[in-house]
Design an enzyme around this catalytic site. Structure first.
Site, short mmCIF file in Angstrom:
data_model
loop_
_atom_site.label_atom_id
_atom_site.label_comp_id
_atom_site.label_asym_id
_atom_site.label_seq_id
_atom_site.Cartn_x
_atom_site.Cartn_y
_atom_site.Cartn_z
CG ASP A 1 -1.88 1.05 1.17
OD1 ASP A 1 -2.86 0.92 0.31
OD2 ASP A 1 -1.64 1.81 2.17
CD GLU B 1 15.10 -13.03 5.61
OE1 GLU B 1 14.02 -13.45 6.23
OE2 GLU B 1 15.53 -11.65 5.95
#
Ligand code: NOJ
Length: 506
Positions: free
Chosen positions: A199, A244
């Site tokens: 957002d 990751e």
């Protein structure tokens, strides 16, 4: 090519998708029950607008806990079940992450606000009341001409909020904030989500001087003006958190209305994976305007090796069918553009039905930004409460008996049939999913371009005018029209019907 370059994303605004517990507000179980519908439609991934605990001042875009589900929508268990079942059906799931601001009810803000000496004071943007009594700067918040600052009387300082006072901006310059927000990403990635829509991501880096916005454009809120170098460093950190995990995607809401500016937020392949390009929402329905937009998008994105995105509707803007005044041919031609241009398309739930905004009476408005019309509930059935167990939180759009899923599933000339066909066509065409885009032109209000990959070549024509248009074009092996079953050729030319679009396979 990665999955998110080829995927078609489908945006779900969960409050308006389907209610199952009878409170008139859609929920996660409602999404789960419609997985079969999504599979039949032929989309690849869903993005769900926020589902987090929230006082609902901005309907979960004011988050009071980044690591849970609001009881209105369900529980973490119902979330896990939804993700598992989507994955089993071959649909990926991305969430809406709201990093720029939390709710004023978030424990972080409550602690921050408690005293100027609070350990979390610097997690938000606080400024002293200056001696002359003026505000820290002239920034305006969104949806009003009010300042982006609110005075906290007990501590006698202002805090910054680019949206509602109930949505204080987090201070991304503070490393603890960045670490805490990175952990919110890990929380959901550990639960198996495939990425995030981010957002107002271009807003997280702020000018440390908090310089005034230019006076000559006074009246515009600060949000579309914030384009800061600091954000790019934060985005590289965010990208390494995503790194990751395997194969996850970020798509940023970069609310800057120029494709050139948007392309910069991909960095050198080390910032956003994808960014929205909202200029399409403002482009008038004219071939030359679309040609210019496509050319600018292609050149700016190619310059930095960025993969474009395309969008025509979302929960913040008038739906495309409303902007095109319900014109059947034009709405279908717009869907052709969305799904045949080079880039990742985002389809907003209901767009496959040609749904228009609902008419909302003044007393029915519940959104502080007055965006209620485009958030009307999805009509699943033709009659009664249209498949909802209780009267929904917002009124349905006009003629739900025609625009319902049930009615359109029974009508092989419906928009739903057409969009399913388009999605199948795209899925089976490497040129449409991954090909180059060339031979772009706009002549006499007809737009044309080609997509190619290897031996496969696909031409797209869109007649933006309200008249017949004759186009010299080579014969195609087969073609798909938005308005008729068969296309006739006259002496080396195709005569396009008013508003017609053709996808031509050579
Ligand atoms: C953009 C979102 O799309 C909108 O719905 C929301 O109100 C603002 N950001 C604030 O979070």
């Amino acid at each position: 090519m990665t999955w998110w370059q080829e995927a078609v994303f489908y945006q779900i605004y969960p409050r308006s998708f389907l209610d199952t517990d009878g409170d008139g507000v859609g929920d996660l179980e409602g999404v789960r029950r419609k997985i079969g519908y999504l599979v039949d439609l032929g989309i690849d991934a869903i993005w769900m607008s926020p589902i987090f605990p929230s006082p609902m001042a901005d309907f979960s875009y004011d988050v009071s806990n980044y690591c849970d589900v609001d009881a209105t929508f369900g529980t973490l268990e119902s979330f896990d079940r939804l993700v598992d079942e989507c994955h089993a059906a071959g649909i990926r799931v991305i969430l809406d992450w709201v990093p720029n601001h939390s709710s004023s009810q978030h424990p972080w803000f409550m602690e921050s606000r408690s005293a100027t000496t609070s350990e979390k004071r610097d997690w938000y943007v606080w400024r002293d009341v200056n001696p002359s009594g003026t505000l820290p700067n002239n920034w305006l918040r969104s949806w009003s001409d009010e300042p982006a600052w609110t005075l906290d009387a007990p501590t006698n300082q202002y805090y910054l909020h680019c949206f509602l006072p109930e949505q204080p901006d987090l201070n991304w310059a503070n490393v603890e904030v960045r670490q805490a927000m990175a952990n919110t990403l890990r929380f959901w990635l550990d639960r198996g989500v495939d990425g995030f829509r981010m957002d107002v991501i271009h807003l997280i880096g702020k000018d440390p001087q908090l310089a005034n916005d230019p006076e000559e454009i006074r009246g515009i809120g600060h949000v579309p003006l914030n384009d800061r170098i600091e954000t790019h460093g934060y985005l590289r950190e965010i990208r390494s958190v995503l790194g990751e995990y395997d194969d996850v995607v970020s798509v940023g809401e970069v609310y800057l209305l120029d494709p050139e500016a948007v392309a910069d937020y991909y960095g050198s392949g080390d910032e956003l994976h994808l960014s929205f390009n909202f200029a399409s929402l403002l482009t008038p329905w004219r071939a030359e305007a679309w040609r210019a937009l496509i050319e600018r998008t292609e050149s700016s994105h190619n310059r930095v090796g960025a993969w474009p995105t395309w969008v025509l509707s979302n929960h913040d803007n008038q739906r495309v069918a409303t902007r095109l005044k319900g014109d059947r041919a034009r709405i279908r031609a717009a869907a052709v553009l969305l799904l045949c241009l080079r880039g990742t398309p985002f389809l907003y739930a209901g767009e496959e039905l040609a749904l228009r905004d609902a008419h909302i009476e003044e007393h029915q408005v519940v959104d502080p930004g007055k965006r209620d019309g485009c958030r009307a509930p999805l009509p699943w059935e033709s009659s009664g409460l249209h498949g909802w167990p209780a009267v929904p939180w917002l009124p349905f759009s006009a003629e739900p008996e025609i625009y319902s899923v049930q009615a359109q599933e029974l009508d092989d000339e419906s928009m739903l049939y057409f969009v399913r066909l388009l999605l199948r066509t795209r899925r089976s065409s490497e040129a449409l999913r991954r090909g180059t885009l060339d031979a772009l032109s706009a002549v006499n209000d007809v737009l044309s371009f080609e997509r190619s990959r290897g031996d496969e070549r696909v031409g797209v024509l869109v007649n933006f005018s309200r008249e017949h248009r004759s186009i010299v074009a080579p014969a195609a092996q087969h073609e798909l029209s938005t308005v008729r079953a068969t296309v006739e050729r006259v002496e080396g030319s195709v005569v396009l019907e008013p508003g017609e679009s053709l996808i031509r396979f050579f």
